[in-house]
Motif scaffolding. Structure first.
Motif, mmCIF file in Angstrom:
data_model
loop_
_atom_site.group_PDB
_atom_site.id
_atom_site.type_symbol
_atom_site.label_atom_id
_atom_site.label_comp_id
_atom_site.label_asym_id
_atom_site.label_seq_id
_atom_site.Cartn_x
_atom_site.Cartn_y
_atom_site.Cartn_z
ATOM 1 N N LYS A 196 0.830 -1.199 0.000
ATOM 2 C CA LYS A 196 0.000 0.000 0.000
ATOM 3 C C LYS A 196 0.869 1.255 0.000
ATOM 4 O O LYS A 196 0.383 2.344 0.297
ATOM 5 C CB LYS A 196 -0.925 0.005 1.223
ATOM 6 N N GLU A 227 -7.471 3.125 5.405
ATOM 7 C CA GLU A 227 -6.080 2.686 5.313
ATOM 8 C C GLU A 227 -5.152 3.791 5.795
ATOM 9 O O GLU A 227 -4.414 4.400 5.028
ATOM 10 C CB GLU A 227 -5.760 2.298 3.863
ATOM 11 N N THR A 230 -0.921 5.170 4.911
ATOM 12 C CA THR A 230 -0.444 4.585 3.665
ATOM 13 C C THR A 230 -0.309 5.657 2.584
ATOM 14 O O THR A 230 -0.717 6.806 2.773
ATOM 15 C CB THR A 230 -1.409 3.498 3.168
ATOM 16 N N ARG A 236 0.148 4.875 -5.637
ATOM 17 C CA ARG A 236 0.436 3.444 -5.753
ATOM 18 C C ARG A 236 0.348 3.009 -7.217
ATOM 19 O O ARG A 236 1.152 2.204 -7.694
ATOM 20 C CB ARG A 236 -0.553 2.628 -4.912
#
Length: 362
Positions: A196, A227, A230, A236
């Motif tokens: 992540k 999340e 992250t 990402r």
């Protein structure tokens, strides 16, 4: 959407623990000493323990103890039991642990209830010993080694079952070392990791030999709010593109799929964003893993204590109890919800990313 052709301009989120504990045994390995030196160079407190027992001295207050544990990195030695590899279906033939624990704050965390004790992150100093046993498992798995559909992947080794190795890479260097080791290993084998996080800079110039597959674990921004700590989902995807351009096989791990209000629009946009970053790459080697949200009584209790007031739905709505082959129970979406989800993802991915191979649905 502007496509990335160079590293992410926005500085990737990096984890910095408040303290690093180094056991006596870990200091006997060069890799353990290197991790301690990296931490010290970053100004992190490094505590050399007199023995191999982790004396955490955490607060009596549960919330404070959680925060203290999540801000602690321990450099330890993986015991022999960790070097006897276990199958890790449906992802890969074998689980190889470079570390245990994760610095992120995901309110659906799959490690909750699986790992015992305070949620500190342990990294292993005896990396050479861990990698040294892998040839003993070559050709011995059942997920890819002997699978007609996935045999071309060779014997696969999953490095992110109990951790996010990219999140730890600035401190450990363990992932780069593993990628390089697989690149030199002239065998029908593949290292796999999912993450992540987005700082792939240390990996881009490595001689990986095409034997490491990076997968980005992604969710729509509306659900990525669960999340904490992250990298942004967009970053990402950019990182995944950069890895593909560096010759790595890549993948999307869409997980956990959350059937909350507006899920079709949210996941449709996510798949479109992924296609915008990846769809025009030449010779794209892209896999997709689809994992729906699930939990059990034990993990729910732990998560409720870690993240009180989380908006993540862990009620009985649209849920049924599923019993594993080991007799444990978990709460999964009911059959109607599963059919709806699966049909949507198979259609959407087929339309937007026709070159992608869906490895499994669970």
């Amino acid at each position: 959407m502007a496509l990335a052709t160079s590293p992410v301009e926005r500085a990737p989120r990096a984890w910095r623990p408040r303290r690093v504990l180094v056991t006596r045994a870990a200091r006997g390995f060069a890799h353990g000493c290197e991790i301690a030196a990296r931490a010290a160079a970053l100004g992190i407190e490094v505590v050399e323990l007199p023995g191999d027992r982790l004396n955490l001295a955490l607060s009596d207050d549960p919330r404070r103890a959680y925060a203290e544990a999540k801000n602690t990195l321990a450099v330890t030695v993986a015991p022999p039991s960790k070097r006897r590899l276990q199958p890790i279906a449906p992802s890969a033939d074998w689980r190889v642990d470079l570390a245990e624990g994760c610095p992120a704050h995901c309110s659906y965390c799959y490690l909750a209830g699986s790992l015992k004790g305070p949620p500190i992150t342990r990294v292993y100093a005896n990396l050479d010993e861990i990698l040294g046993v892998l040839p003993d498992y070559l050709g011995q798995g059942t997920i890819t080694s002997r699978s007609t559909a996935r045999a071309h992947e060779g014997t696969t080794f999953e490095a992110s079952c109990y951790t996010d190795p990219l999140a730890l890479e600035p401190l450990t260097g363990s992932l780069s070392a593993a990628v390089t080791w697989f690149g030199r290993w002239q065998a029908d084998a593949q290292l796999r990791f999912t993450t992540k996080f987005a700082d792939v800079t240390p990996l881009l110039a490595l001689d990986h030999g095409g034997r490491t597959r990076m997968r980005a674990s992604v969710n729509p921004p509306a659900f990525a709010r669960f999340e904490g700590g992250t990298s942004r989902v967009h970053d990402r995807l950019v990182a995944l593109r950069l890895m593909a351009q560096a010759g790595y096989p890549i993948g999307l791990t869409i997980a956990p799929i959350i059937a909350a209000d507006g899920w079709e629009e949210a996941y449709g946009a996510l798949i479109d964003d992924a296609a915008a970053q990846l769809g025009n790459l030449a010779s794209l080697d892209l896999t997709v893993e689809l994992i729906t949200h699930r939990f059990n009584t034990g993990s729910k209790a732990v998560l409720d204590s870690w993240y009180p007031g989380s908006a993540l739905d862990m009620s009985a709505t649209n849920r049924v109890t599923k019993r594993t082959k080991f007799g444990a129970e978990k709460q999964v979406y009911d059959a109607a919800t599963m059919r709806s989800l699966r049909g949507f993802f198979e259609r959407a991915i087929g339309d937007a990313l026709p070159a992608a191979r869906i490895l499994y649905w669970t």
